[in-house]
Design an enzyme around this catalytic site. Sequence first.
Site, mmCIF file in Angstrom:
data_model
loop_
_atom_site.group_PDB
_atom_site.id
_atom_site.type_symbol
_atom_site.label_atom_id
_atom_site.label_comp_id
_atom_site.label_asym_id
_atom_site.label_seq_id
_atom_site.Cartn_x
_atom_site.Cartn_y
_atom_site.Cartn_z
ATOM 1 C CD GLU A 7 30.804 4.726 20.135
ATOM 2 O OE1 GLU A 7 30.636 3.946 19.283
ATOM 3 O OE2 GLU A 7 31.269 5.937 19.975
ATOM 4 C CE LYS A 18 34.710 6.821 18.823
ATOM 5 N NZ LYS A 18 33.392 6.772 18.126
ATOM 6 C CB CYS A 31 33.487 2.886 17.961
ATOM 7 S SG CYS A 31 32.589 2.777 16.633
#
Lengths: 267, 267
Positions: free
Chosen positions: A41, A109, A143
């Site tokens: 990430e 995200k 994540c």
Amino acid sequence: MKIALVQTPGLLNNIPGAFVHMATQAAEAKSNGADILLLPEMYLSGYNIGPQAARAQSITVEGLAPAQEIAKTHNIALVFGYPERVGDNVANSAVLIGPDGSILLNYRKSHLFGDLDRAMFKAIGTEFPIAELHGYKIGLLVCYDIEFPEPARRLALAGADILLIPTAQMEPYEQVAKHVIPARAYENQLYVAYANHSGNDDGLSYIGLSSICGPDGAILAAAGKTETMLYATCNKPHQAAVRAADPLLADRRPSLYGPLGATSRLD
Amino acid sequence: MKIALVQTPGLLNNIPGAFVHMATQAAEAKSNGADILLLPEMYLSGYNIGPQAARAQSITVEGLAPAQEIAKTHNIALVFGYPERVGDNVANSAVLIGPDGSILLNYRKSHLFGDLDRAMFKAIGTEFPIAELHGYKIGLLVCYDIEFPEPARRLALAGADILLIPTAQMEPYEQVAKHVIPARAYENQLYVAYANHSGNDDGLSYIGLSSICGPDGAILAAAGKTETMLYATCNKPHQAAVRAADPLLADRRPSLYGPLGATSRLD
């Protein structure tokens, strides 16, 4: 398809340096027969760089041209995280670049983690896109997204075969790396690769523990705490056999699941 | 609240014997300070007994009177699986009996596993009920139910604090015991106890690996392959602290989850 995964501290606030590092990793992965290289990430800038640096270094997809060149040069697909400039905002994005240098997926995200993420990013992503590569349908998450069963489930129901997940997972969240990742692979009968940072260069203590899991939940490759490269090979007949033996997706009972779309503080 | 969990082969086609065994287990659990005793799936009759035996031994809730008496005598709550007669059908059910002998929950397995389950049972259950005991909201699931993220999610969204899961998990499904159980606990911030058979008395090779996990995904107690009793204590302030530190349920983005209620072969 052979996946290579790099667990690395990466470089902090040095995007040109990250492209140089990426090229060496791509060359090494390719020399070991990998078809795709997965990096962590916010690999391009470092993760815990604060809102000013994240904004200053944020780029649009056009800024990824050096990575497209690396993919083309080494004939290898790439997935990595970067700070994406979207209008006035910064998204915590992950991109999939094909071995011909074309941008196949750009995912933003959708589940931000605490004040840390929220200080740097907006949750701009509302889609879970899928692209095909070497006969596999690939989805991306970043994540914290994978800690929720729903995004991976959406991708599985949309036909994904492989989930690639750049992450920046720090202490004390070892349960995610150790258990949630193989559980997501098992319950969705997907290959799942989870590429974490190592070290503590940016002030966070990363747990490493990157892994690649198979569609039966088997842990095919797993890292310790330090910098390393992992490899695992996806096998379509094996995945099909797992799905035929235990049709977990077909055995769902959606009519019983009720208000999984009920209220949250964000919607 | 202290949970005791018995991993045992149990008895086959001997319900009176199972009640005697249950009484000894309840006495032992109580003498070790447990408030509730969890036993495996189809504990009362054995699991892999075939459709004729399952039907012949199936009982309505009234047939649970001896267990209610055991609960009252030892002042301990009980959870166990049994073949429930429902009209002309047999459900794979689990019951929660309070320490006063009252029946607090009766759950009917909603996700049947392969031909094995389908030969014996109908998937009659359409509800995921919750009951309160000692200040904790408790939900029940049975075996294969927990391999799907949705039922546990429904119970968590309905306010459950603890999931109790009688199971009959055989080889080669170790990934479920090792990874899916702590993942369910972590993602839903619940206590999860998963009580399996051991041995191979009924022709299946059970993996054991029963466990009790905490709301941060920590494995509080875990069995090996053989008969054993596990204990773990639930802690409400700890569960509240876990939920406050990382609000995983509040951080969900239901508006993005789309058709998690889409088609399956069963609905």
